[in-house]
Design an enzyme around this catalytic site. Structure first.
Site, PDB file in Angstrom:
ATOM      1  N   ASN A 128     -11.879  13.601   0.627  1.00 49.83           N
ATOM      2  CA  ASN A 128     -13.028  12.858   1.132  1.00 49.83           C
ATOM      3  C   ASN A 128     -14.319  13.407   0.905  1.00 49.83           C
ATOM      4  OD1 ASN A 128     -11.056  10.870   1.782  1.00 49.83           O
ATOM      5  ND2 ASN A 128     -11.160  11.228   3.894  1.00 49.83           N
TER       6      ASN A 128
ATOM      7  N   THR B  14       0.825  -1.209  -0.026  1.00 49.59           N
ATOM      8  CA  THR B  14       0.149  -0.080  -0.068  1.00 49.59           C
ATOM      9  C   THR B  14       0.922   1.349  -0.084  1.00 49.59           C
ATOM     10  OG1 THR B  14      -1.422   1.304   1.465  1.00 49.59           O
ATOM     11  CG2 THR B  14      -0.088  -0.361   2.382  1.00 49.59           C
ATOM     12  N   ASP B  15       0.255   2.267  -0.452  1.00 47.37           N
ATOM     13  CA  ASP B  15       0.746   3.696  -0.579  1.00 47.37           C
ATOM     14  C   ASP B  15       1.183   4.177   1.058  1.00 47.37           C
ATOM     15  OD1 ASP B  15      -1.770   4.300  -0.170  1.00 47.37           O
ATOM     16  OD2 ASP B  15      -1.868   5.965  -1.713  1.00 47.37           O
ATOM     17  N   GLU B  16       0.319   3.584   1.965  1.00 49.16           N
ATOM     18  CA  GLU B  16       0.232   4.090   3.236  1.00 49.16           C
ATOM     19  C   GLU B  16       1.404   3.971   4.039  1.00 49.16           C
ATOM     20  OE1 GLU B  16      -3.478   3.249   5.272  1.00 49.16           O
ATOM     21  OE2 GLU B  16      -4.741   3.003   3.542  1.00 49.16           O
TER      22      GLU B  16
ATOM     23  N   TYR C 213      -1.863  -0.585  10.927  1.00 46.89           N
ATOM     24  CA  TYR C 213      -1.892  -1.193   9.538  1.00 46.89           C
ATOM     25  C   TYR C 213      -0.620  -0.925   8.994  1.00 46.89           C
ATOM     26  CZ  TYR C 213      -3.198  -1.658   4.678  1.00 46.89           C
ATOM     27  OH  TYR C 213      -3.124  -1.836   3.396  1.00 46.89           O
TER      28      TYR C 213
ATOM     29  N   LEU D 187     -14.510   2.970   3.089  1.00 45.14           N
ATOM     30  CA  LEU D 187     -15.329   4.170   2.880  1.00 45.14           C
ATOM     31  C   LEU D 187     -16.523   4.410   1.819  1.00 45.14           C
ATOM     32  CD1 LEU D 187     -15.502   7.451   3.305  1.00 45.14           C
ATOM     33  CD2 LEU D 187     -14.288   7.992   1.306  1.00 45.14           C
TER      34      LEU D 187
ATOM     35  N   LYS E  59       2.275  -3.363   7.419  1.00 44.81           N
ATOM     36  CA  LYS E  59       2.476  -3.503   5.744  1.00 44.81           C
ATOM     37  C   LYS E  59       3.937  -3.008   5.596  1.00 44.81           C
ATOM     38  CE  LYS E  59       0.495  -4.672   3.144  1.00 44.81           C
ATOM     39  NZ  LYS E  59      -0.203  -6.115   2.507  1.00 44.81           N
TER      40      LYS E  59
HETATM   41  P1  NAD Z   1      -9.505  -7.453   2.236  1.00 47.93           P
HETATM   42  O1  NAD Z   1      -9.331  -7.174   3.922  1.00 47.93           O
HETATM   43  O2  NAD Z   1     -10.374  -7.246   1.340  1.00 47.93           O
HETATM   44  O3  NAD Z   1      -8.916  -9.012   2.064  1.00 47.93           O
HETATM   45  C1  NAD Z   1      -8.031  -9.687   2.698  1.00 47.93           C
HETATM   46  C2  NAD Z   1      -8.111 -11.075   2.475  1.00 47.93           C
HETATM   47  O4  NAD Z   1      -7.039 -11.811   3.350  1.00 47.93           O
HETATM   48  C3  NAD Z   1      -9.545 -11.656   3.023  1.00 47.93           C
HETATM   49  O5  NAD Z   1     -10.093 -12.588   2.147  1.00 47.93           O
HETATM   50  C4  NAD Z   1      -9.166 -12.417   4.417  1.00 47.93           C
HETATM   51  O6  NAD Z   1     -10.035 -13.766   4.658  1.00 47.93           O
HETATM   52  C5  NAD Z   1      -7.726 -12.740   4.123  1.00 47.93           C
HETATM   53  N1  NAD Z   1      -6.763 -13.254   5.047  1.00 47.93           N
HETATM   54  C6  NAD Z   1      -6.568 -12.406   6.362  1.00 47.93           C
HETATM   55  N2  NAD Z   1      -5.740 -13.064   7.062  1.00 47.93           N
HETATM   56  C7  NAD Z   1      -5.131 -14.278   6.530  1.00 47.93           C
HETATM   57  C8  NAD Z   1      -4.647 -15.035   6.834  1.00 47.93           C
HETATM   58  N3  NAD Z   1      -3.831 -14.972   8.165  1.00 47.93           N
HETATM   59  N4  NAD Z   1      -4.242 -16.034   6.081  1.00 47.93           N
HETATM   60  C9  NAD Z   1      -5.085 -16.427   4.708  1.00 47.93           C
HETATM   61  N5  NAD Z   1      -5.764 -15.428   4.343  1.00 47.93           N
HETATM   62  C10 NAD Z   1      -6.109 -14.323   5.324  1.00 47.93           C
HETATM   63  O7  NAD Z   1      -8.224  -6.617   1.659  1.00 47.93           O
HETATM   64  P2  NAD Z   1      -7.989  -6.106   0.390  1.00 47.93           P
HETATM   65  O8  NAD Z   1      -8.510  -4.574   0.246  1.00 47.93           O
HETATM   66  O9  NAD Z   1      -8.512  -7.018  -0.578  1.00 47.93           O
HETATM   67  O10 NAD Z   1      -6.388  -5.953   0.137  1.00 47.93           O
HETATM   68  C11 NAD Z   1      -5.633  -6.690  -0.485  1.00 47.93           C
HETATM   69  C12 NAD Z   1      -4.170  -6.418  -0.128  1.00 47.93           C
HETATM   70  O11 NAD Z   1      -3.971  -5.350  -0.858  1.00 47.93           O
HETATM   71  C13 NAD Z   1      -3.627  -6.230   1.236  1.00 47.93           C
HETATM   72  O12 NAD Z   1      -2.571  -6.814   1.359  1.00 47.93           O
HETATM   73  C14 NAD Z   1      -3.714  -4.500   1.342  1.00 47.93           C
HETATM   74  O13 NAD Z   1      -2.559  -4.160   2.214  1.00 47.93           O
HETATM   75  C15 NAD Z   1      -3.326  -4.386  -0.085  1.00 47.93           C
HETATM   76  N6  NAD Z   1      -3.723  -2.995  -0.501  1.00 47.93           N
HETATM   77  C16 NAD Z   1      -5.179  -2.722  -0.405  1.00 47.93           C
HETATM   78  C17 NAD Z   1      -5.679  -1.374  -0.898  1.00 47.93           C
HETATM   79  C18 NAD Z   1      -7.115  -0.975  -0.846  1.00 47.93           C
HETATM   80  O14 NAD Z   1      -7.602  -0.007  -1.084  1.00 47.93           O
HETATM   81  N7  NAD Z   1      -8.240  -1.823  -0.272  1.00 47.93           N
HETATM   82  C19 NAD Z   1      -4.757  -0.469  -1.490  1.00 47.93           C
HETATM   83  C20 NAD Z   1      -3.368  -1.058  -1.599  1.00 47.93           C
HETATM   84  C21 NAD Z   1      -2.877  -2.098  -1.429  1.00 47.93           C
HETATM   85  P1  TYD Z   2     -10.885   3.749   4.000  1.00 48.14           P
HETATM   86  O1  TYD Z   2     -11.576   3.359   3.156  1.00 48.14           O
HETATM   87  O2  TYD Z   2     -10.860   3.326   5.381  1.00 48.14           O
HETATM   88  O3  TYD Z   2      -9.291   3.752   3.529  1.00 48.14           O
HETATM   89  P2  TYD Z   2      -8.077   4.383   4.241  1.00 48.14           P
HETATM   90  O4  TYD Z   2      -8.060   4.731   5.476  1.00 48.14           O
HETATM   91  O5  TYD Z   2      -7.094   2.942   4.111  1.00 48.14           O
HETATM   92  O6  TYD Z   2      -7.546   5.323   3.236  1.00 48.14           O
HETATM   93  O7  TYD Z   2     -10.765   5.243   4.299  1.00 48.14           O
HETATM   94  C1  TYD Z   2     -10.730   6.321   2.976  1.00 48.14           C
HETATM   95  C2  TYD Z   2     -10.741   7.949   3.655  1.00 48.14           C
HETATM   96  O8  TYD Z   2     -12.107   7.882   4.247  1.00 48.14           O
HETATM   97  C3  TYD Z   2      -9.861   8.258   5.032  1.00 48.14           C
HETATM   98  O9  TYD Z   2      -9.206   9.568   4.960  1.00 48.14           O
HETATM   99  C4  TYD Z   2     -10.836   7.846   6.018  1.00 48.14           C
HETATM  100  C5  TYD Z   2     -11.912   8.346   5.519  1.00 48.14           C
HETATM  101  N1  TYD Z   2     -13.283   7.572   6.124  1.00 48.14           N
HETATM  102  C6  TYD Z   2     -14.487   8.589   6.422  1.00 48.14           C
HETATM  103  O10 TYD Z   2     -14.269   9.777   6.313  1.00 48.14           O
HETATM  104  N2  TYD Z   2     -15.385   7.914   7.224  1.00 48.14           N
HETATM  105  C7  TYD Z   2     -15.517   6.546   7.223  1.00 48.14           C
HETATM  106  O11 TYD Z   2     -16.618   6.276   7.781  1.00 48.14           O
HETATM  107  C8  TYD Z   2     -14.408   5.821   6.733  1.00 48.14           C
HETATM  108  C9  TYD Z   2     -14.740   4.229   6.860  1.00 48.14           C
HETATM  109  C10 TYD Z   2     -13.519   6.476   6.200  1.00 48.14           C
END
Ligand code: NAD
Ligand code: TYD
Length: 358
Positions: A262, A137-139, A163, A203, A167
Site C-alpha cells: 500500500n 473477489t479474491d478476499e 464483506y 484507496l 461474498k
Molecule cells: P460498487 O460498490 O462500486 O457497486 C455496487 C453496485 O451495486 C452499486 O451500483 C449499487 O447501487 C448496486 N447495489 C447494491 N445493492 C444492491 C441491491 N440490493 N440491488 C441492486 N443493486 C444493488 O462495487 P464494485 O467495486 O463495482 O464491485 C462490483 C462487484 O465486483 C461486487 O460484487 C464486488 O464484490 C466484486 N469485486 C470488486 C472488486 C473491487 O476491487 N472493487 C474486486 C473483485 C470483485
Molecule cells: P480498499 O480500496 O478498501 O480495498 P480492499 O480493502 O478491498 O483491499 O483498500 C485497499 C488497501 O488500502 C487495503 O489494504 C486497505 C488500505 N487502505 C488504507 O490504507 N487507507 C484507506 O484510507 C483505505 C480506504 C484503504
C-alpha cells in the site's frame, strides 16, 4: 466469427466495475439487449451510464436484487439468457461499521437471483447456452503470509471480514446451484480493481481526491499490506471471455500479477499527481501521507494466480500497474464534475466515522 446476440441482465451496472462492464459490452456487442438492474445505493450512480441510456438496446431499471417479483418479471419480460451479477455491498470498512446490508444484498440478494433464475431456466427447458456469471473477489481466500503461493481456484476459503464472508456465502450458493440443479453458473474471483468510476471511499480514488484537496492521506497501520492490482478494463475483458468460453460450474481467478505494498502504491500515486496535476495545494504530495490506526482484522496480503484463465481461456491483461495508474489519474483529473458531487453529506459523515482521528 458469427455470434448469436445475447440478452444480458447486468446487476449493479451503475457501480464501479458494473458500469465499466456495461460500457465494455455495449462497445463490443451492439446487437445485444442490455438490461441494467441497480438499486442506486450510495455507490450506484446513473451518471456512470449517462452516455449509454439513450441507446435503444439499453434499458436501466432501478430496483433491488432482493425483489423476487421484479427479478422474475425482468427475466421473463426481457427473455434474459445471460446474467452478469455485480450488485453487492463492496467496501470492507463499511462492512465493519454495519454488516447487515452485506448479508442482505450479497447473500440474500444472490440467493434471490439464483432461485428466480433456476425456476425461469426450468420453464424455458433448461437451455444449455444460458449463463449466470457471479462476480466475486479474491478476499474470500483470506490473508497470505509473505512467502505463501498466490491464491488458486483450489485454495480453501477463509474470509476474514463481514464483506468477504458475505461474498464467500454467495459463492457457495452459486456453486451449490450448479452442483445440485445443474444451473449453468460461472464464478470469478478477482483481485483489487482500479480505474474510472471508482467511488471515492476506496484507496486509490480517496488518495487521488485528497491530494487534489490538500488533505492528509490516511495509510492504515504500517502500510506494508499487499494488494494485487488489476485495471478495471482488464477485469471486464476477462469476464467477457469467461461468459463466452468458460465451462459452467467452474471458477476462474482473475488477476494481473501486480502485487504492490500500500505505501509503495501511495508513493507511486503521489509521484504521478506531482507530474500531472497543476496547482496542487501541497507539493510534493507525499508530504500528506499520514499513518493512521489500522483497519480491524486487516488482511495482510492478497495475490492471485490466474494461470487457469490464461492457459484454458487465453486471457491476458492489457495494462501494467504503471500504464493503468497513469490513465486512472488522468481520468480523475479530467472528471472533477463526476467525483465532486459524490463528496456528499453522507460521504462526509462516513469519512468522519472511519477517519475520526485524521
Ligand atoms: P460498487 O460498490 O462500486 O457497486 C455496487 C453496485 O451495486 C452499486 O451500483 C449499487 O447501487 C448496486 N447495489 C447494491 N445493492 C444492491 C441491491 N440490493 N440491488 C441492486 N443493486 C444493488 O462495487 P464494485 O467495486 O463495482 O464491485 C462490483 C462487484 O465486483 C461486487 O460484487 C464486488 O464484490 C466484486 N469485486 C470488486 C472488486 C473491487 O476491487 N472493487 C474486486 C473483485 C470483485
Ligand atoms: P480498499 O480500496 O478498501 O480495498 P480492499 O480493502 O478491498 O483491499 O483498500 C485497499 C488497501 O488500502 C487495503 O489494504 C486497505 C488500505 N487502505 C488504507 O490504507 N487507507 C484507506 O484510507 C483505505 C480506504 C484503504
Amino acid at each position: 466469427m458469427s455470434r448469436t446476440p445475447r440478452r444480458i441482465l447486468i446487476t449493479g451496472g451503475a457501480g464501479f466495475i458494473g458500469s465499466n462492464f456495461v460500457h465494455h459490452w455495449c462497445d463490443r456487442y451492439p446487437q445485444d439487449r442490455i438490461v441494467v438492474l441497480d438499486a442506486l445505493t450510495y455507490a450506484g450512480n446513473r451518471e456512470n451510464l449517462a452516455d449509454l441510456e439513450e441507446r435503444a438496446n439499453v434499458r436501466f431499471v432501478q430496483g433491488d436484487i432482493c425483489d423476487r417479483v421484479l427479478v422474475e418479471a425482468l427475466f421473463r419480460g426481457e427473455a434474459i439468457d445471460t446474467i452478469a451479477h455485480f450488485a453487492a455491498e463492496s467496501h470492507v470498512d463499511r462492512s465493519i461499521l454495519g454488516p447487515d446490508a452485506f448479508v442482505r444484498t450479497n447473500v440474500v440478494g444472490t440467493f434471490t437471483l439464483l432461485e428466480a433464475f433456476r425456476q425461469y431456466w426450468n420453464t424455458m427447458g433448461q437451455p444449455s447456452d444460458y449463463r449466470f456469471l457471479h462476480v466475486s473477489t479474491d478476499e474470500v481466500y483470506g490473508s497470505l503470509g509473505p512467502t505463501d503461493p498466490a491464491f488458486s481456484e483450489t485454495t480453501p476459503y477463509a474470509p476474514n471480514s463481514p464483506y468477504s464472508a458475505s461474498k464467500a456465502g454467495s459463492d457457495h450458493l452459486v456453486r451449490a446451484y450448479h452442483h445440485t440443479y445443474g444451473l449453468p453458473t460461472l464464478i470469478t474471483n478477482c483481485s483489487n480493481n482500479y480505474g474510472p468510476f471508482h467511488f471515492p471511499e476506496k484507496l486509490l480514488p480517496l488518495m487521488c481526491i485528497n491530494i487534489l484537496m490538500g488533505k492528509s492521506l490516511p495509510v492504515y497501520g504500517d502500510g506494508q499490506n499487499i494488494r494485487d492490482w488489476l485495471y478495471v478494463g482488464d477485469h471486464c475483458s476477462a469476464l467477457d471471455v469467461v461468459i463466452h468460453r468458460g465451462t459452467p460450474g467452474e471458477t476462474y481467478n482473475i488477476g494481473g500479477n501486480n502485487e504492490v505494498k500500500n505505501i509503495d502504491l501511495v508513493h507511486k500515486l503521489c509521484d504521478l499527481m506531482d507530474e500531472l496535476a497543476p496547482n496542487l495545494p501541497v507539493r510534493p504530495s507525499h508530504k500528506l501521507i499520514t499513518f493512521v490506526k489500522d483497519r480491524p482484522g486487516h488482511d495482510r496480503r492478497y495475490a492471485i494466480d490466474a494461470t487457469k484463465l490464461r492457459t484454458e481461456l487465453g486471457w491476458t491483461p492489457a495494462q501494467t500497474i504503471d500504464t493503468g495508474l497513469r490513465q486512472t489519474v488522468q481520468w480523475y483529473l479530467t472528471h472533477r464534475d463526476w467525483w465532486q458531487p459524490l463528496l456528499s453529506t453522507e460521504y462526509q459523515a462516513y469519512y468522519q466515522q472511519v477517519y475520526a482521528s485524521v
